[in-house]
Design a protein around this motif. Sequence first.
Motif, PDB file in Angstrom:
ATOM      1  N   CYS A  42     -15.874  -2.142   8.312  1.00 21.15           N
ATOM      2  CA  CYS A  42     -15.639  -1.334   9.312  1.00 21.15           C
ATOM      3  C   CYS A  42     -15.297  -2.024  10.844  1.00 21.15           C
ATOM      4  CB  CYS A  42     -16.230  -0.117   9.992  1.00 21.15           C
ATOM      5  SG  CYS A  42     -15.216   1.824  10.084  1.00 21.15           S
ATOM      6  N   THR A  45     -12.368  -4.622   9.695  1.00 23.13           N
ATOM      7  CA  THR A  45     -10.478  -4.473  10.054  1.00 23.13           C
ATOM      8  C   THR A  45     -10.406  -3.420  10.866  1.00 23.13           C
ATOM      9  OG1 THR A  45     -11.678  -2.335   8.317  1.00 23.13           O
ATOM     10  CG2 THR A  45     -11.312  -4.025   7.127  1.00 23.13           C
ATOM     11  N   PHE A  67      -5.980  -6.284   4.974  1.00 27.28           N
ATOM     12  CA  PHE A  67      -6.761  -6.190   3.290  1.00 27.28           C
ATOM     13  C   PHE A  67      -6.910  -7.357   3.526  1.00 27.28           C
ATOM     14  CE2 PHE A  67      -4.659  -1.767   2.422  1.00 27.28           C
ATOM     15  CZ  PHE A  67      -5.441  -1.569   1.983  1.00 27.28           C
ATOM     16  N   LEU A  70     -10.680  -8.117   5.387  1.00 24.51           N
ATOM     17  CA  LEU A  70     -11.577  -7.296   4.504  1.00 24.51           C
ATOM     18  C   LEU A  70     -12.255  -7.902   3.176  1.00 24.51           C
ATOM     19  CD1 LEU A  70     -12.639  -4.259   3.877  1.00 24.51           C
ATOM     20  CD2 LEU A  70     -10.187  -3.990   2.536  1.00 24.51           C
ATOM     21  N   LEU A 172     -17.006  -2.889   1.169  1.00 29.10           N
ATOM     22  CA  LEU A 172     -15.027  -2.609   0.967  1.00 29.10           C
ATOM     23  C   LEU A 172     -15.061  -1.590   1.050  1.00 29.10           C
ATOM     24  CD1 LEU A 172     -14.110  -5.085  -2.895  1.00 29.10           C
ATOM     25  CD2 LEU A 172     -13.637  -5.846  -0.395  1.00 29.10           C
ATOM     26  N   MET A 176     -12.180  -0.201   3.924  1.00 31.31           N
ATOM     27  CA  MET A 176     -11.002  -0.071   3.509  1.00 31.31           C
ATOM     28  C   MET A 176     -10.084   1.421   4.353  1.00 31.31           C
ATOM     29  SD  MET A 176      -9.666   0.682  -0.361  1.00 31.31           S
ATOM     30  CE  MET A 176     -10.454  -0.192  -0.271  1.00 31.31           C
ATOM     31  N   LEU A 179      -7.871   1.044   7.101  1.00 31.03           N
ATOM     32  CA  LEU A 179      -6.515   0.877   7.138  1.00 31.03           C
ATOM     33  C   LEU A 179      -5.404   2.207   6.697  1.00 31.03           C
ATOM     34  CD1 LEU A 179      -7.314  -2.745   4.955  1.00 31.03           C
ATOM     35  CD2 LEU A 179      -6.651  -2.414   7.444  1.00 31.03           C
ATOM     36  N   LEU A 180      -5.906   2.895   5.537  1.00 25.89           N
ATOM     37  CA  LEU A 180      -5.320   3.563   5.362  1.00 25.89           C
ATOM     38  C   LEU A 180      -4.368   4.765   6.048  1.00 25.89           C
ATOM     39  CD1 LEU A 180      -8.294   5.863   2.581  1.00 25.89           C
ATOM     40  CD2 LEU A 180      -6.753   4.087   2.295  1.00 25.89           C
ATOM     41  N   THR A 183      -1.032   3.171   5.469  1.00 21.47           N
ATOM     42  CA  THR A 183      -0.286   2.980   4.406  1.00 21.47           C
ATOM     43  C   THR A 183       0.617   3.831   4.318  1.00 21.47           C
ATOM     44  OG1 THR A 183      -1.672   4.348   3.406  1.00 21.47           O
ATOM     45  CG2 THR A 183      -1.727   2.077   2.985  1.00 21.47           C
ATOM     46  N   SER A 196      -6.409   5.674  12.673  1.00 16.45           N
ATOM     47  CA  SER A 196      -6.887   4.940  12.275  1.00 16.45           C
ATOM     48  C   SER A 196      -8.259   5.199  12.791  1.00 16.45           C
ATOM     49  CB  SER A 196      -6.208   3.101  12.151  1.00 16.45           C
ATOM     50  OG  SER A 196      -8.094   2.480  11.866  1.00 16.45           O
TER      51      SER A 196
END
Length: 252
Positions: A42, A45, A67, A70, A172, A176, A179-180, A183, A196
């Motif tokens: 965490c 990223t 990513f 990551l 991972l 992750m 980062l969502l 998107t 974020s």
Amino acid sequence: MKKSRYTSIEEEHHPEAIRRRLHAPNKVQTVPDAILGGIDGCVTTFAVVSGAFGAGFSASVALVLGFANLLADGFSMAVSNYESIQAQQEHIDGVRESERRHIEQVPEGEREEVRQIFRQKGFDGDMLERVVDIISQDPTVWVDTMLTEEHGLQTQALSPLRSAATTFAAFLIVGMMPLLPYTLAALSATQQFLASLTVAALMFFLIGMLKSVVYHQPVVQSGLRTLLMGGAASGLAFATGYLAHAWFGVGI
């Protein structure tokens, strides 16, 4: 509530319950590896996201960098954890073999070590000699006693591969999450960063709470402590990106 808790503790200390617990095989602890991987994932990223936002990079750049870090950092951390646990196991095995040789070559010297160890624990006279005799009757017990009492090493087996896999998976999965929001193209850059930030803060707090449950610590205090540590690392990344943009013109 107090009565039921006391009853539960009593049941855990029933002779049969104690016998089952002591004879059960030692389980390999993976919770510390999961906590380590989750926190570092965490931090890694969201630090990238914070630095990119501070420098004025676009969401796509932040996503690619996030990513890339990551996967690369997660793999690197898993390998490092594997090597660390493997080195610990090799050290324990080496000390175990050394103690076996000492018992074969100088048994009286090793008995004297046991004698002095347990004398420091308060044993004396015939009781002390009986303890020394009992321990030295079984070579396995003798070696394990020297490992824990003389060298301060654990006797249960370690699992480097399991530790590495747990670290990588936690890195991972948790890493992750920040980062969502990037998107979601419908959000503005500021909204993506704030989303974020919220997700990262939630992850830090939940990891702290998980740690508190496992190690019987105050839940809120542990969650806040982990949140503050993760927030400090992310704040440094944001400041670095912002200053790089201001001083060197890095960014868009």
